[in-house]
Design an enzyme around this catalytic site. Sequence first.
Site, mmCIF file in Angstrom:
data_model
loop_
_atom_site.group_PDB
_atom_site.id
_atom_site.type_symbol
_atom_site.label_atom_id
_atom_site.label_comp_id
_atom_site.label_asym_id
_atom_site.label_seq_id
_atom_site.Cartn_x
_atom_site.Cartn_y
_atom_site.Cartn_z
ATOM 1 C CE LYS A 23 -3.697 -1.987 -0.141
ATOM 2 N NZ LYS A 23 -5.129 -1.517 -0.962
ATOM 3 C CB SER B 214 -3.180 -11.127 2.240
ATOM 4 O OG SER B 214 -2.822 -10.410 2.480
HETATM 5 N N1 PMP Z 1 -3.268 -8.247 1.749
HETATM 6 C C1 PMP Z 1 -3.169 -7.038 2.506
HETATM 7 C C2 PMP Z 1 -2.615 -7.617 3.980
HETATM 8 C C3 PMP Z 1 -3.414 -6.172 2.246
HETATM 9 O O1 PMP Z 1 -3.562 -4.864 3.537
HETATM 10 C C4 PMP Z 1 -4.076 -5.625 1.129
HETATM 11 C C5 PMP Z 1 -4.760 -4.585 0.798
HETATM 12 N N2 PMP Z 1 -6.542 -4.059 1.864
HETATM 13 C C6 PMP Z 1 -4.369 -6.910 -0.015
HETATM 14 C C7 PMP Z 1 -3.973 -7.953 0.547
HETATM 15 C C8 PMP Z 1 -5.445 -6.138 -1.056
HETATM 16 O O2 PMP Z 1 -5.026 -5.208 -1.907
HETATM 17 P P1 PMP Z 1 -5.870 -4.608 -2.590
HETATM 18 O O3 PMP Z 1 -6.655 -3.632 -1.707
HETATM 19 O O4 PMP Z 1 -4.902 -3.380 -3.909
HETATM 20 O O5 PMP Z 1 -6.785 -5.627 -3.170
#
Ligand code: PMP
Length: 326
Positions: A46, A274
């Site tokens: 991010k 994630s």
């Molecule tokens: N993994 C983590 C730990 C995140 O904080 C985020 C963002 N919410 C994502 C994956 C997914 O990214 P995006 O918002 O670009 O789909």
Amino acid sequence: MTAYERPLDSVLETIGRTPLVRVHDAPGDVRIYAKLESFNPGASVKDRIGRFMLERMLERGDVPAGGTIVEPTAGNTGIGFAIAAEQLGLDAIFVVPERFSVEKQQLMAALGAEIINTPTEDGMDGAIERAHQLAAELDGAVVPQQFSNPLNTQAHYETTAPEIYAALDDEVGAVVAGCGTAGTLMGLARYALEQDSETYVAAVEPEGSLYGEFLGEDREEGEYKIEGIGTHNVETNELFDPELVDDVYAVPDRIAHEELKRLAREEGHLVASSAGAACAAAKRVARQIDAGTVDAPHDTIVTIFPDSSERYLSKGIYRSFEEWTS
Ligand code: PMP
């Protein structure tokens, strides 16, 4: 990357150009590569949108010089925006549902931001609504709105994707990434499909999330422990374009947890849930390419490891599955 051959003027210049590293637990001749986004200064993917979106918004006059950004966020976006906001002379307020990790909230505060918590049961929708209320009450305040602002997707289209293609000499067969706002996957997918319209694109969500409904798949809503990806209300996910996506993989918490532990033990990656989910899904795509049930123009799959496990130690990320989910 973290090693630079010349001194830099600002931490913002260290965002991006993260390493792309092979994942070795892959079948046959299929290669999986992961982009290690914890190498960014705020230790997540991010940071990219923090810098990119705020710079563009200032250029366009979407936010006035010296103004305030108010953003609903699960945490990593707050950290990315907080770093960029301070360097670009903006104030930052973040609206965070209570369930998200305390580490992230402490880091946002350390970076000079103000944090406002909303009740867990109101979900991300509650945080989004509160952010808009606050912005309306304050002079010179705007909501960048990562869930609907195309600059989120554009950040990955202009930075993450070209970095991956340059590293792999344009030979990318499949792109597999988790979807929170879906900015990461959409930026990668748009770029990938422009290079080769046959590139296989897979979204990743936790079991219990509803992204699959975009592709007409049945989904049963439920709670999940995986942080940063998934949705309980597809109406908030305005960036997700199902036309660009071949499949949405729903990964159970238990599989993501096993995989993030395996990644640490066997491959030296201190990544969070994630990334565990993304890697498990990438391995599934790899098995399908290997078996010939998925067609991809190259035997190379790229995925994203969005952040680091250190941010979740207080949540017992490396404890047993039962302890982590309790
Ligand atoms: N993994 C983590 C730990 C995140 O904080 C985020 C963002 N919410 C994502 C994956 C997914 O990214 P995006 O918002 O670009 O789909």
